[in-house]
Scaffold this active site. Structure first.
Site, short mmCIF file in Angstrom:
data_model
loop_
_atom_site.label_atom_id
_atom_site.label_comp_id
_atom_site.label_asym_id
_atom_site.label_seq_id
_atom_site.Cartn_x
_atom_site.Cartn_y
_atom_site.Cartn_z
N GLU A 139 -12.06 76.91 26.28
CA GLU A 139 -12.40 77.50 24.98
C GLU A 139 -13.77 77.05 24.45
O GLU A 139 -13.90 76.59 23.32
CB GLU A 139 -11.28 77.20 23.97
CG GLU A 139 -9.94 77.76 24.43
CD GLU A 139 -8.75 77.42 23.55
OE1 GLU A 139 -8.94 76.83 22.48
OE2 GLU A 139 -7.62 77.76 23.96
N ASN A 180 -12.02 78.23 31.23
CA ASN A 180 -10.83 78.94 30.76
C ASN A 180 -11.02 79.31 29.29
O ASN A 180 -11.55 78.51 28.51
CB ASN A 180 -9.64 77.96 30.90
CG ASN A 180 -8.29 78.59 30.76
OD1 ASN A 180 -8.00 79.61 31.39
ND2 ASN A 180 -7.42 78.00 29.93
N HIS A 216 -3.62 85.52 25.87
CA HIS A 216 -2.70 85.50 24.72
C HIS A 216 -2.88 86.83 23.98
O HIS A 216 -3.82 87.00 23.21
CB HIS A 216 -2.99 84.30 23.82
CG HIS A 216 -2.70 82.99 24.49
ND1 HIS A 216 -1.42 82.63 24.86
CD2 HIS A 216 -3.51 81.99 24.89
CE1 HIS A 216 -1.46 81.43 25.44
NE2 HIS A 216 -2.72 81.03 25.48
N GLU A 244 -2.59 81.91 31.01
CA GLU A 244 -1.68 81.57 29.90
C GLU A 244 -1.06 82.83 29.30
O GLU A 244 -0.90 82.94 28.07
CB GLU A 244 -2.43 80.80 28.80
CG GLU A 244 -3.18 79.57 29.29
CD GLU A 244 -3.86 78.77 28.18
OE1 GLU A 244 -3.57 79.00 26.99
OE2 GLU A 244 -4.68 77.90 28.51
N ASP A 246 0.85 85.63 27.56
CA ASP A 246 2.01 85.99 26.75
C ASP A 246 1.60 87.16 25.86
O ASP A 246 0.41 87.35 25.58
CB ASP A 246 2.60 84.81 25.95
CG ASP A 246 1.62 84.04 25.09
OD1 ASP A 246 0.55 84.59 24.71
OD2 ASP A 246 1.91 82.87 24.77
#
Ligand code: G3I
Length: 326
Positions: A139, A180, A216, A244, A246
């Site tokens: 990030e 990432n 996300h 990651e 979702d």
């Protein structure tokens, strides 16, 4: 058959899940997590972060991280280390700053070198697999593609990124080193910033192997340019992983929302499946029972392919279909 089986049958290295130490005392949960037909890879959700691994300067604690690494090894699953350098979940001795550039550089080198070195070759060393990966820098960007302000950026500028990657490579020549981030799923300013940074790092001879797309996402708003974006990342000569995934919705759950979520999962997986250099997909835990979403986004949740009772949702079939079916 399961999600990892279908992913591998289409040439991917794995389909995986994040997990956390508190959860693996839940036996039915752990049984599904450990089923390599479903999951060929795991990522610790918290226990390899800076606050967990170096709570005081120079004092390293690997107890919880080791539990996850040993579980991966026992199951014959790949391990993704998460994460060396991130602005969040820092112990206060780091976030408080007050370090000179020289000192903070040395702190990053010691931290990444020690943590990556500790897990060198730990995952699956006596199994078939040899691949594991680290989210070395997490990030680093703002939404507009500028660098995120953090103790690292404020003190060192973007040089902290090269420092972290070099230290990780020196500690483990075999692990794959990733940058990432979230909201780099589709084309856009933030994805372009990642492209430009990776080009620069490669020009400078900095070791970087991959780009992690966190993924996300929100039901009904999944970008249409995911495949194009994965292709532009892959064109840089790095591998790509969805790290990651979702896809959350506004509660309560309805059959319509679950149907849209199935379509959304299908489209994300299809985009990765279409690009050979997109090597694997990790969901950010597999069950709504342990999702991070409701605690952060009030009124939202149900983001994962298994519900709170560990029953498969339509999203599960969306993933299978995204890989082109069993
Ligand atoms: O361990 C403590 C526990 O002792 C305490 O009683 C409890 C009370 O709040 O908190 C526990 O710590 C929580 C920790 O998760 C472990 O459950 C923290 O408060 C909580 O903030 C932390 O949340 C994690 C979050 O990162 C923090 O930023 C989530 O579990 C984790 O899933 C989430 O993961 C991030 C990735 O690392 C990076 N990308 C985004 C992703 C989702 O936010």
């Amino acid at each position: 058959a399961g999600l990892n089986t279908v992913a591998k049958s289409k040439g991917k290295l794995y389909f995986g899940s994040a997990t956390d130490n508190g959860e693996i005392t839940d036996a039915p949960y752990k049984a599904i997590l450990s089923d390599t037909k479903e999951f060929g890879q795991i990522t610790p959700g918290n226990s390899m972060k800076w606050d967990a691994t170096e709570p005081q300067r120079g004092t390293f604690t690997f107890t919880n991280g080791d539990v996850i690494a040993n579980l991966a090894a026992a199951n014959g699953q790949l391990l993704r280390g998460h994460t060396c350098v991130w602005h969040s979940q820092l112990p206060s001795w780091v976030s408080a700053g007050n370090f000179s550039a020289t000192e903070l550089t040395s702190i990053i080198e010691t931290h990444c070198g020690t943590v990556v070195g500790h897990y060198k070759g730990k995952a699956c060393k006596w199994r078939l697999y040899s691949y594991h990966a680290w989210d070395v820098v997490n990030e680093a960007f703002n939404e507009d593609g500028t660098f995120r302000s953090s103790v690292f950026y404020t003190t060192l500028g973007q040089d902290y990124i090269a420092t972290a990657f070099r230290a990780a490579r020196a500690a483990d020549p075999d692990t794959k080193l990733y940058i990432n981030d979230y909201n780099i799923d589709g084309l856009g300013a933030k994805s372009t910033a990642v492209v430009n940074l990776v080009k620069q790092l490669k020009q400078d001879g900095v070791p970087i192997d991959g780009i992690g797309i966190q993924g996300h996402l929100i039901v009904g708003t999944v970008p249409s340019t995911i495949q194009a974006n994965i292709e532009q990342f892959a064109a840089l000569g790095v591998e790509v992983a969805i790290t990651e995934l979702d896809i959350r919705l506004t509660l309560p759950v309805t059959p319509e929302k679950l149907a849209q979520q199935k379509t959304d999962y299908l489209n994300v997986i299809k985009a990765c499946n279409a690009v050979p250099k997109c090597i694997g997909v990790t969901i950010w835990d597999y069950t709504d029972k342990y999702s991070w979403v409701p605690s952060v986004f009030t009124g939202q949740g149900a983001a994962l392919p298994w519900d709170e009772n560990l029953i498969k949702k339509p999203a599960y079939d969306g993933i299978v279909d995204g890989f082109g079916g069993f």
